[in-house]
Design a protein around this motif. Sequence first.
Motif, PDB file in Angstrom:
ATOM      1  N   LEU A  11       8.107  34.606  74.151  1.00  0.00           N
ATOM      2  CA  LEU A  11       9.446  34.236  73.668  1.00  0.00           C
ATOM      3  C   LEU A  11       9.653  32.723  73.762  1.00  0.00           C
ATOM      4  O   LEU A  11      10.335  32.130  72.913  1.00  0.00           O
ATOM      5  CB  LEU A  11      10.518  34.969  74.486  1.00  0.00           C
ATOM      6  CG  LEU A  11      10.519  36.492  74.320  1.00  0.00           C
ATOM      7  CD1 LEU A  11      11.576  37.125  75.215  1.00  0.00           C
ATOM      8  CD2 LEU A  11      10.743  36.882  72.877  1.00  0.00           C
ATOM      9  N   TRP A  12       9.056  32.086  74.778  1.00  0.00           N
ATOM     10  CA  TRP A  12       9.142  30.617  74.849  1.00  0.00           C
ATOM     11  C   TRP A  12       8.389  29.988  73.686  1.00  0.00           C
ATOM     12  O   TRP A  12       8.836  28.968  73.129  1.00  0.00           O
ATOM     13  CB  TRP A  12       8.571  30.120  76.180  1.00  0.00           C
ATOM     14  CG  TRP A  12       9.492  30.343  77.344  1.00  0.00           C
ATOM     15  CD1 TRP A  12       9.361  31.280  78.315  1.00  0.00           C
ATOM     16  CD2 TRP A  12      10.692  29.617  77.630  1.00  0.00           C
ATOM     17  NE1 TRP A  12      10.403  31.214  79.204  1.00  0.00           N
ATOM     18  CE2 TRP A  12      11.247  30.186  78.807  1.00  0.00           C
ATOM     19  CE3 TRP A  12      11.354  28.577  77.027  1.00  0.00           C
ATOM     20  CZ2 TRP A  12      12.421  29.729  79.370  1.00  0.00           C
ATOM     21  CZ3 TRP A  12      12.528  28.115  77.592  1.00  0.00           C
ATOM     22  CH2 TRP A  12      13.058  28.685  78.747  1.00  0.00           C
ATOM     23  N   ALA A  13       7.244  30.558  73.360  1.00  0.00           N
ATOM     24  CA  ALA A  13       6.508  30.041  72.202  1.00  0.00           C
ATOM     25  C   ALA A  13       7.342  30.173  70.942  1.00  0.00           C
ATOM     26  O   ALA A  13       7.362  29.272  70.090  1.00  0.00           O
ATOM     27  CB  ALA A  13       5.182  30.790  72.051  1.00  0.00           C
ATOM     28  N   GLN A  14       8.025  31.302  70.813  1.00  0.00           N
ATOM     29  CA  GLN A  14       8.893  31.492  69.648  1.00  0.00           C
ATOM     30  C   GLN A  14      10.021  30.459  69.646  1.00  0.00           C
ATOM     31  O   GLN A  14      10.352  29.869  68.610  1.00  0.00           O
ATOM     32  CB  GLN A  14       9.474  32.901  69.675  1.00  0.00           C
ATOM     33  CG  GLN A  14      10.354  33.214  68.484  1.00  0.00           C
ATOM     34  CD  GLN A  14      10.952  34.619  68.588  1.00  0.00           C
ATOM     35  OE1 GLN A  14      10.387  35.476  69.275  1.00  0.00           O
ATOM     36  NE2 GLN A  14      12.058  34.847  67.901  1.00  0.00           N
ATOM     37  N   ALA A  15      10.585  30.164  70.826  1.00  0.00           N
ATOM     38  CA  ALA A  15      11.651  29.165  70.910  1.00  0.00           C
ATOM     39  C   ALA A  15      11.122  27.784  70.540  1.00  0.00           C
ATOM     40  O   ALA A  15      11.809  26.998  69.880  1.00  0.00           O
ATOM     41  CB  ALA A  15      12.230  29.147  72.319  1.00  0.00           C
ATOM     42  N   MET A  16       9.884  27.499  70.963  1.00  0.00           N
ATOM     43  CA  MET A  16       9.296  26.201  70.599  1.00  0.00           C
ATOM     44  C   MET A  16       9.059  26.119  69.104  1.00  0.00           C
ATOM     45  O   MET A  16       9.269  25.072  68.492  1.00  0.00           O
ATOM     46  CB  MET A  16       7.968  25.999  71.343  1.00  0.00           C
ATOM     47  CG  MET A  16       8.112  25.637  72.793  1.00  0.00           C
ATOM     48  SD  MET A  16       8.897  24.025  73.025  1.00  0.00           S
ATOM     49  CE  MET A  16       7.623  22.936  72.405  1.00  0.00           C
ATOM     50  N   ASP A  44      10.759  27.525  66.869  1.00  0.00           N
ATOM     51  CA  ASP A  44      12.058  27.373  66.221  1.00  0.00           C
ATOM     52  C   ASP A  44      12.644  25.984  66.417  1.00  0.00           C
ATOM     53  O   ASP A  44      13.623  25.618  65.761  1.00  0.00           O
ATOM     54  CB  ASP A  44      13.054  28.402  66.792  1.00  0.00           C
ATOM     55  CG  ASP A  44      12.625  29.813  66.424  1.00  0.00           C
ATOM     56  OD1 ASP A  44      11.812  29.947  65.487  1.00  0.00           O
ATOM     57  OD2 ASP A  44      13.086  30.766  67.087  1.00  0.00           O
ATOM     58  N   SER A  45      12.052  25.210  67.347  1.00  0.00           N
ATOM     59  CA  SER A  45      12.611  23.883  67.617  1.00  0.00           C
ATOM     60  C   SER A  45      12.004  22.879  66.652  1.00  0.00           C
ATOM     61  O   SER A  45      10.785  22.857  66.468  1.00  0.00           O
ATOM     62  CB  SER A  45      12.272  23.438  69.044  1.00  0.00           C
ATOM     63  OG  SER A  45      12.804  24.349  69.961  1.00  0.00           O
ATOM     64  N   PRO A  46      12.779  22.026  66.054  1.00  0.00           N
ATOM     65  CA  PRO A  46      12.215  20.953  65.222  1.00  0.00           C
ATOM     66  C   PRO A  46      11.442  19.989  66.104  1.00  0.00           C
ATOM     67  O   PRO A  46      11.786  19.764  67.262  1.00  0.00           O
ATOM     68  CB  PRO A  46      13.444  20.285  64.593  1.00  0.00           C
ATOM     69  CG  PRO A  46      14.578  20.655  65.475  1.00  0.00           C
ATOM     70  CD  PRO A  46      14.252  21.972  66.085  1.00  0.00           C
TER      71      PRO A  46
END
Lengths: 523, 303
Positions: free
Chosen positions: A42-47, A49-51
Motif C-alpha cells: 500500500l505504501w508503494a501504491q501511495a508512492m 500516486d504521488s507526483p
Amino acid sequence: MSVTQFGWPVTVAGMIALAGIVYLLQRLRTERRVLRLPTAGLWAQAMRDSPARVLGGRFRYWLAYLLILAIVLLLWLAAAHPQAASSAADGRMQLFYLDNSALMTPGRDLAQAKRALLADVRATPADRRAVVLGDAVGTRLLAPGESASLLSRRLDMIAAEARPSRFGSWLRQAGRGPATIRYYGGWGAAREAVGSVSPTLSVRYGYLADAVADNRGIVAFGVTPAASGQVGKADALVTVAAAHGPAPTASDLRWTMDGRDVTPARIETLGSGRFVARDLDAAGGMLGVALARGDGFAADDSARLRLADRRPLRVALLDGTPAAVRAVVAADPSLAVVPGAQAQVVVGSPGAVRGIDRPALILSDPASQSQAFTFAGQGEADGGEVSGRLEALGLARLDAGALADALHRPIGVDVRDARRRSVGLWAGIVGPASPFTQSPVMPIFISRSLQWLGGRESWTSVDPAGGLTDRATTLAAADGAPRPAVEPLGGAWPSDLPFLLLLLLAGILLGVEWWLVQRRVMA
Amino acid sequence: MNPAAAPGFEELFDPAFLARLNALTLRIGTAQKGGRLADQRTPARGQGSDFADFKPYVAGDDLRTIDWNIYRRLGKAFVRVFEERQDLPVHILLDVSHSMFVETPPRIGPAMRTVLALAAVALAQQDAVSLMTVGDDMATVMKNVSGKGGIARVAQVLADQAAGGRTGLAAALDRLAAMPLRRGLLILVSDFFDDAGLEGVLDALGRLPHRLLLVQMTRTSDADPALLADLDGDLVIEDGEHDGVAVTVTPELIARYQVAYRAFSDGLERFAARRGATLIRMDADRDVLDQLMPILASGRVLP
C-alpha cells in the motif's frame, strides 16, 4: 580565457578536489532506514500516486530553506570576492608604477618595492587599480579588475635592469583623466619627473629606495676605430661622474679584456670625466671597464662591450689571380696573404677554388659566367645584404660603357642565392688592358669585396656599450634631497578579510547543516 | 532478513487459553447434509430431537414416530419427522507468508492463536477440521480431524510452521475451489496482502462453494501509520516478500497511504457483506480471545 582568481594549476587542482568532495558527499548521502511492515504494497501504491516533484503546495521547510539560502548567498558573495576599501584610497583610479630601472638595483630595494606594491594593490578595489612596469613600453602588469594574485606571480618575473628610469617619459604620456599615481622606485627619478605632471594627476609614493652616499659611476662607454689608423686597433671612450666630490681619475679605472686585467697602452684624459684608451686590440674580445673602488650603487660601477674583430683578413691568392688583384691585396694593410689552408677568403680561377669550402673571389670568363659581376650568398636574390650595398662596393663609380667597349661585351651585375658567399668577375676586367684596372675604383672594389666575403662589416661610428646607465641615474642614486613621506594603503586588516569571513561563515553553516541532517532535525 | 519465528507448541497449547474456549460455539445457519451425526443443524431428516415436520406414514416408517393424536382426529397415520444434526467440515486456511512474520512482534502469533481457538471450538462440537497453509504454495497440513483430542495435534502442526515465501492467496483459493471437498466453512486467517491484489483474492473467494469466515490480521497502525514511531524521514519499507519501497515520509504521502488503506479495507468489507461472509478484524496487539469471545458467544458466526 584567463582564470583571474587562481590561475590554471590551482583551478584544475580545485576542480579535482571538488570532484572528490562531491563524490564523497554522494557516498555519504543519507542512509535510508529499513522499516518492516506488511503494508509495504500500500505504501508503494501511495508512492505511485504521488507526483515526483510538485511545484505548488504548501512550503514546509522554511528553516532548512533559509539555512541553505544563507549558505548559497554567502558562497555567491564570496565568489564576487569583496574587498575592504582602504581608508587611504581617495576614490580615484590608482595607477601603480613600479620602476625597475638601475635605481632599484642596490641591495633588496626592488624586492621591498614589490612587497609594498603588492600590499597596496591588495588594499585597493580591483576595479580602481592598474599596475604599470617602468620598462620601455610601460607594460601593464595588472589591468583593472584582475586579481592581485596574478600580480604576485607576474612580479616574480620582474628584475631590476641597468638602464635609466623612464618614469618621467611615462608620466608625460599618462592620461589626463583624474588619477592617483603611486610610485615605487628611486626618489631621484621621481623628483625630476613630478615637476611637469598634469594637474589632474597626483603622485603618491609607495616605496622610495634609500639614497646611496657619495655615488660615483661610469655614465658612458663606447669604442671607435683607432685614431692612429692601425688596423686591428680600437680606441675606447669612457665617461665617469660623481654625485658628490671629485670625479674618478684614470687611475681609478680598471680595464679588462675577456675577464683578464689589461693595461691600455695609453690613456688620455679629455676633461669633464672623459677618458680615451688608445690602440686596444680589436680582436672580438669583451672589453670591460670598472671603478677600482665600488660603492653602494653597483649598477654604474662597471660597463662592458664586445670589440669587433679588426685583425687583417687572411686571403689566399691561388692560381689564376691576376697581377692587379695581387697588387691590391699586397698594398691593403687590412688584408694578409696566407697559404690556402689558413685563409678566410680565397682568390683564383674557377678551377683553383673548386673544392675549397670558403668564400671566394673567382676570376672567370664570359663562357662560364654570363654577367661581368656576380654576387652570391644566402638570401641575396631576395634583396640580401649585398644587393643594397653594390654602391658601397664601388660599382656605382664604375665606367661601364668604357669597360664594355674594351671588352666588346655588355657589362651586367647578377645577384643570386648560394650556400656560401662568392664574388665572380671576368678575369678580363682586371686584365692589363682593362680600363677598370686603371680606375681608382678597382682597389676599392677588390678590397671591399674581400671584406664582404670575409664577413667584415663597415666600422665607421662609435659602438656604445649596452646596459649602461646615464649621468642622471648616477646622480639620482645619491640624491639626498628631502623626500616626501611614503603612504602605504594597507590598513590594519587585510583587504581580503570580507572574502575570508564569507567563506568561513559558509563553512560553519555547512557544518551546522550536516549536523542537523545527522541529528535528523533537518530533512 | 530472517523472519521472526512462529510461536512454539508450549506457547500455543496453553491450558488457560483453551479453558476459556469451553463456552464458545461455532455455528453456521445450516450445514450441508451427508456428514457424521454431530451438532450442526442440517437439512437432513432422521434421528434427532428437534421436531421438523409431519409426513404421511408409508410402510417401513418407524412406528414409534406415528403421531397417534392426529390419527385419532383425522383417521390417517402421520409420522413425526426430526431434524438430523451432523458435523460441519471446517477448512482453515492460514496465511504463513513472510508478511505475517515481518514485524516485531509478528502477526503470525495472534493469527495462530486465532486458528487454534477456532479449531478447538470446532473440534469440541465434533466438527471435522482441516488445516491448510498458504505461502508460495498451498499445503494441507491436517485433514478431517474431529474430537477434542485433536486440539493438541492442531497446536503441534501450527508450531511447526515457518515463513513460507510470498503470498499466493488467490492462486491457493483457486486450487481450493477445485478440490472435491464437502461444502462447509472456510476460515481464512490472513493479512490479505497478496501479489494478485485484493481484487484477485476476492474474486477467488467468490468462486468458493463454502461459507466464509474471514479473519483479517490487523494493527491499529495499519489505518493510522502516524502511530508508528519509526515512520519518519527517508525509509525503505519492506514486507519481506518484495523489494523494499523507498519513501520519504511526508504528510501528503501518509494521507495517500490512508486513502489506499481505506479502499483496501472497504473493499474487503463490501465483499463480506455481499457474499454473506463474516469478517473479523483481529487486532494483533490485543488478546485474541477478548476479541473472539463476543463474536462466538453470540452462537452463530454466520447467518
